[in-house]
Design an enzyme around this catalytic site. Structure first.
Site, mmCIF file in Angstrom:
data_model
loop_
_atom_site.group_PDB
_atom_site.id
_atom_site.type_symbol
_atom_site.label_atom_id
_atom_site.label_comp_id
_atom_site.label_asym_id
_atom_site.label_seq_id
_atom_site.Cartn_x
_atom_site.Cartn_y
_atom_site.Cartn_z
ATOM 1 N N ALA A 143 0.837 -1.204 0.000
ATOM 2 C CA ALA A 143 0.000 0.000 0.000
ATOM 3 C C ALA A 143 0.869 1.250 0.000
ATOM 4 C CB ALA A 143 -0.930 -0.011 1.212
ATOM 5 N N THR A 145 -0.188 3.975 -2.673
ATOM 6 C CA THR A 145 -1.080 5.006 -3.222
ATOM 7 C C THR A 145 -2.135 5.461 -2.210
ATOM 8 O OG1 THR A 145 -0.791 3.992 -5.380
ATOM 9 C CG2 THR A 145 -2.634 5.525 -5.158
ATOM 10 N N GLU A 146 -2.383 6.761 -2.208
ATOM 11 C CA GLU A 146 -3.390 7.349 -1.313
ATOM 12 C C GLU A 146 -4.438 8.093 -2.137
ATOM 13 O OE1 GLU A 146 -1.227 9.652 1.600
ATOM 14 O OE2 GLU A 146 -0.411 7.806 2.475
ATOM 15 N N GLY A 150 -0.925 9.090 -6.343
ATOM 16 C CA GLY A 150 -0.069 7.910 -6.384
ATOM 17 C C GLY A 150 1.258 8.157 -7.077
ATOM 18 N N GLU A 260 9.110 -4.358 -10.533
ATOM 19 C CA GLU A 260 7.671 -4.182 -10.756
ATOM 20 C C GLU A 260 7.402 -3.664 -12.176
ATOM 21 O OE1 GLU A 260 5.669 -1.575 -7.996
ATOM 22 O OE2 GLU A 260 3.736 -1.828 -9.007
ATOM 23 N N ARG A 261 8.195 -2.704 -12.599
ATOM 24 C CA ARG A 261 7.977 -2.132 -13.941
ATOM 25 C C ARG A 261 8.280 -3.147 -15.036
ATOM 26 N NH1 ARG A 261 10.233 3.764 -11.912
ATOM 27 N NH2 ARG A 261 8.218 4.280 -10.937
ATOM 28 N N LEU A 355 -10.283 -6.908 -35.298
ATOM 29 C CA LEU A 355 -10.322 -8.030 -36.245
ATOM 30 C C LEU A 355 -11.365 -9.077 -35.856
ATOM 31 C CD1 LEU A 355 -6.490 -8.426 -36.910
ATOM 32 C CD2 LEU A 355 -8.232 -7.908 -38.637
ATOM 33 N N GLY A 381 2.312 1.135 -11.321
ATOM 34 C CA GLY A 381 3.768 1.008 -11.212
ATOM 35 C C GLY A 381 4.523 2.207 -11.759
ATOM 36 N N GLU A 385 3.476 8.797 -18.241
ATOM 37 C CA GLU A 385 4.023 10.160 -18.142
ATOM 38 C C GLU A 385 5.176 10.212 -17.142
ATOM 39 O OE1 GLU A 385 0.889 9.273 -17.924
ATOM 40 O OE2 GLU A 385 -0.165 10.287 -19.550
HETATM 41 C C1 LIG Z 1 -6.151 -1.724 -10.711
HETATM 42 C C2 LIG Z 1 -5.140 -0.941 -9.924
HETATM 43 C C3 LIG Z 1 -4.310 -1.603 -9.032
HETATM 44 C C4 LIG Z 1 -3.399 -0.867 -8.255
HETATM 45 N N1 LIG Z 1 -2.663 -1.523 -7.310
HETATM 46 C C5 LIG Z 1 -1.923 -0.782 -6.439
HETATM 47 C C6 LIG Z 1 -1.267 -1.398 -5.332
HETATM 48 O O1 LIG Z 1 -1.315 -2.620 -5.146
HETATM 49 N N2 LIG Z 1 -0.586 -0.620 -4.462
HETATM 50 C C7 LIG Z 1 -0.479 0.733 -4.630
HETATM 51 O O2 LIG Z 1 0.155 1.382 -3.812
HETATM 52 N N3 LIG Z 1 -1.076 1.353 -5.679
HETATM 53 C C8 LIG Z 1 -1.801 0.629 -6.579
HETATM 54 N N4 LIG Z 1 -2.421 1.241 -7.639
HETATM 55 C C9 LIG Z 1 -2.286 2.683 -7.803
HETATM 56 C C10 LIG Z 1 -1.421 3.081 -8.987
HETATM 57 O O3 LIG Z 1 -0.062 2.807 -8.713
HETATM 58 C C11 LIG Z 1 -1.678 4.578 -9.229
HETATM 59 O O4 LIG Z 1 -2.987 4.688 -9.754
HETATM 60 C C12 LIG Z 1 -0.678 5.194 -10.160
HETATM 61 O O5 LIG Z 1 0.582 5.274 -9.552
HETATM 62 C C13 LIG Z 1 -1.101 6.631 -10.553
HETATM 63 O O6 LIG Z 1 -1.412 7.379 -9.418
HETATM 64 P P1 LIG Z 1 -2.815 8.169 -9.357
HETATM 65 O O7 LIG Z 1 -3.887 7.233 -9.751
HETATM 66 O O8 LIG Z 1 -2.910 8.806 -8.037
HETATM 67 O O9 LIG Z 1 -2.707 9.266 -10.488
HETATM 68 P P2 LIG Z 1 -2.105 10.742 -10.302
HETATM 69 O O10 LIG Z 1 -0.799 10.669 -9.622
HETATM 70 O O11 LIG Z 1 -3.152 11.613 -9.740
HETATM 71 O O12 LIG Z 1 -1.877 11.125 -11.817
HETATM 72 C C14 LIG Z 1 -2.968 11.321 -12.725
HETATM 73 C C15 LIG Z 1 -2.446 11.414 -14.139
HETATM 74 O O13 LIG Z 1 -1.564 12.512 -14.261
HETATM 75 C C16 LIG Z 1 -0.317 12.087 -14.796
HETATM 76 N N5 LIG Z 1 0.759 12.825 -14.118
HETATM 77 C C17 LIG Z 1 1.027 12.797 -12.799
HETATM 78 N N6 LIG Z 1 2.085 13.578 -12.540
HETATM 79 C C18 LIG Z 1 2.479 14.116 -13.726
HETATM 80 C C19 LIG Z 1 3.535 14.986 -14.131
HETATM 81 N N7 LIG Z 1 4.429 15.441 -13.243
HETATM 82 N N8 LIG Z 1 3.640 15.311 -15.431
HETATM 83 C C20 LIG Z 1 2.778 14.827 -16.336
HETATM 84 N N9 LIG Z 1 1.763 13.985 -16.021
HETATM 85 C C21 LIG Z 1 1.626 13.622 -14.740
HETATM 86 C C22 LIG Z 1 -0.223 10.624 -14.469
HETATM 87 O O14 LIG Z 1 0.624 9.996 -15.384
HETATM 88 C C23 LIG Z 1 -1.653 10.176 -14.571
HETATM 89 O O15 LIG Z 1 -1.918 9.857 -15.916
HETATM 90 C C24 LIG Z 1 -3.295 0.527 -8.435
HETATM 91 C C25 LIG Z 1 -4.113 1.174 -9.374
HETATM 92 C C26 LIG Z 1 -5.034 0.461 -10.096
HETATM 93 C C27 LIG Z 1 -5.936 1.213 -11.046
#
Ligand SMILES: Cc1cc2nc3c(=O)[nH]c(=O)nc-3n(C[C@H](O)[C@H](O)[C@H](O)COP(=O)(O)OP(=O)(O)OC[C@H]3O[C@@H](n4cnc5c(N)ncnc54)[C@H](O)[C@@H]3O)c2cc1C
Length: 397
Positions: A143, A145-146, A150, A260-261, A355, A381, A385
């Protein structure tokens, strides 16, 4: 002979394929509807040694390195599994490595050494969490992400205030894979002020008073993988559950991002490869205007381009994985590998569905599941961006 095609790795492929064919394919649709995979599947995968791949035997793993983990991931999807299944069954791939590294043991050749921990508590974490998880009797989650974000890992706000032999944790997490089923959660907290300098990882037991697992989140894809919101209200966590020293969490998270990536990149190109296979099969069988789709040059060229994209992505991801396994500092290349594979996947999956025509849009079509599942790969992960930010930095920009 390619390094990913040794006799041992071919055996690993066969073992994985047999597991998927026997234990997964007859049930996957049911698990997609149920929103999770059963605990028993973890035990079965553990018995075959698949759960422990990439983890050293000294912590209960099956040995092998990052390339072996990649082989398993690739073969699960190419055998008809899915990236959602990988997320659900192999969540320990993101929940455990920090504990193993803190005990001074590398995981899959990708992690560095000890994170400033003393041997006693971290070895204790190996006994209490790592071994049972690799044996398939416990489930872990990670955990970070908040609700407020994330991408900005340093910006997390969940706090952990020291109180004697415990930390008192307050805050919330969201989108946590396997969060509903998890017995414990490797949780990123701030021990002091917000910011990367004070991030610490704590292992929090599910049954801790004040720890609430919220509603099961409904998603576009990854239906067989449960995703949860978690909240912590004055949760008392023993100091013995801290991974490594205080304030080493950011480094630990960053060190594991490579693995992870690359796993997500593997899921992306393997999904693309699987969709090429599905599309080729379909285009050979489906007739329009009196002859098979595959007899038309336009269709053949489209399939050829899809195949080329998937294979090029696979070759690049493997090249970068070999360098990571050798301990090379290739942060930029890992980011490029993820973006290359995700772009290939997005394009190929879209074309494969097209297709298939109307059938491609139906729940009965395997390609429909891959189309939905693939969308997360460019978000989780570290989003595309964020990878571009890393690449630009690597270019000196
Ligand atoms: C199905 C699923 C499973 C997941 N599992 C886990 C898990 O097990 N543990 C965990 O901790 N998290 C998990 N996550 C969270 C995931 O890692 C985050 O959703 C991801 O890191 C993006 O964070 P965010 O959703 O808060 O988007 P944000 O950080 O709010 O970003 C929103 C958008 O803005 C873009 N962006 C952000 N910053 C910038 C910048 N500086 N410049 C340009 N563009 C930018 C991002 O690329 C994204 O497209 C999961 C998410 C999903 C959907």
């Amino acid at each position: 002979m390619s390094i990913v095609d040794t006799p041992e790795r071919r055996q690993l492929r066969e073992l994985t394929r047999a597991f998927v064919t026997r234990e997964v394919l007859p049930h996957l649709d049911d698990w997609e509807r149920a929103g999770e995979v059963p605990r028993a599947l973890h035990a079965t995968a553990a018995k075959l040694g698949l759960l422990g791949i990439g983890f050293p035997e000294s912590v209960g793993g099956s040995g092998g390195d990052l390339l072996d983990s990649i082989i398993v991931t690739e073969e699960v999807i190419r055998s008809g599994g899915s990236s959602g299944l990988i997320a659900a069954l192999f969540t320990h791939g993101i929940a455990l490595p920090h504990m193993v590294a803190a005990a001074g043991v590398g995981v899959g050749g990708s992690l560095g050494g000890r994170l400033g921990g003393t041997s006693t508590p971290d070895d204790d974490l190996i006994q209490r969490y790592v071994r049972p998880t690799l044996a398939g009797t416990m489930i872990g989650a990670l955990a970070i992400t908040e609700p407020d974000g994330g991408s900005d890992v340093a910006g997390i706000r969940t706090t952990a205030r020291r109180d004697g032999d415990h930390y008192v944790v307050n805050g919330s997490k969201t989108y946590i894979t396997s969060g509903h089923r998890a017995d414990f959660v490797t949780t990123a907290v701030c021990t002091d002020f917000p910011g990367s300098g004070s991030l610490t990882l704590l292992v929090i037991d599910r049954d801790s008073p004040g720890f609430t697992v919220g509603r099961r989140l409904e998603k576009l894809g990854w239906h067989c993988s449960d995703t949860a919101e978690l909240s912590f209200a004055d949760v008392r966590v023993p100091v013995a559950n801290r991974i490594g020293a205080e304030d080493t969490g950011f480094l630990a998270i960053m060190q594991n991002f490579a693995a992870e990536r690359l796993s997500l990149a593997t899921q992306a190109y393997a999904t693309a490869q699987r969709c090429v296979e599905l599309a080729v099969r379909w285009c050979r069988e489906r007739e329009t205007f009196g002859r098979p789709l595959a007899s038309r040059q336009l269709v053949r060229h489209r399939l050829a381009e899809m195949h080329t994209r998937a294979e090029a992505a696979r070759a690049y991801v493997h090249e970068v994985a070999v360098r990571v396994a050798a301990g090379e500092p290739v942060v930029t290349e890992v980011a490029m590998a993820k973006n290359v594979a995700v772009a290939a996947c997005d394009q190929v999956v879209d074309q494969a569905l097209q297709l298939h025509g109307g059938f491609g849009y139906m729940r009965d079509a395997e390609v429909e599941r891959h189309y939905r599942d693939a969308r997360i790969l460019g978000i989780g992960g570290g989003a595309t961006e964020i990878m571009n930010e890393i690449i630009a930095k690597g270019m000196g920009l």
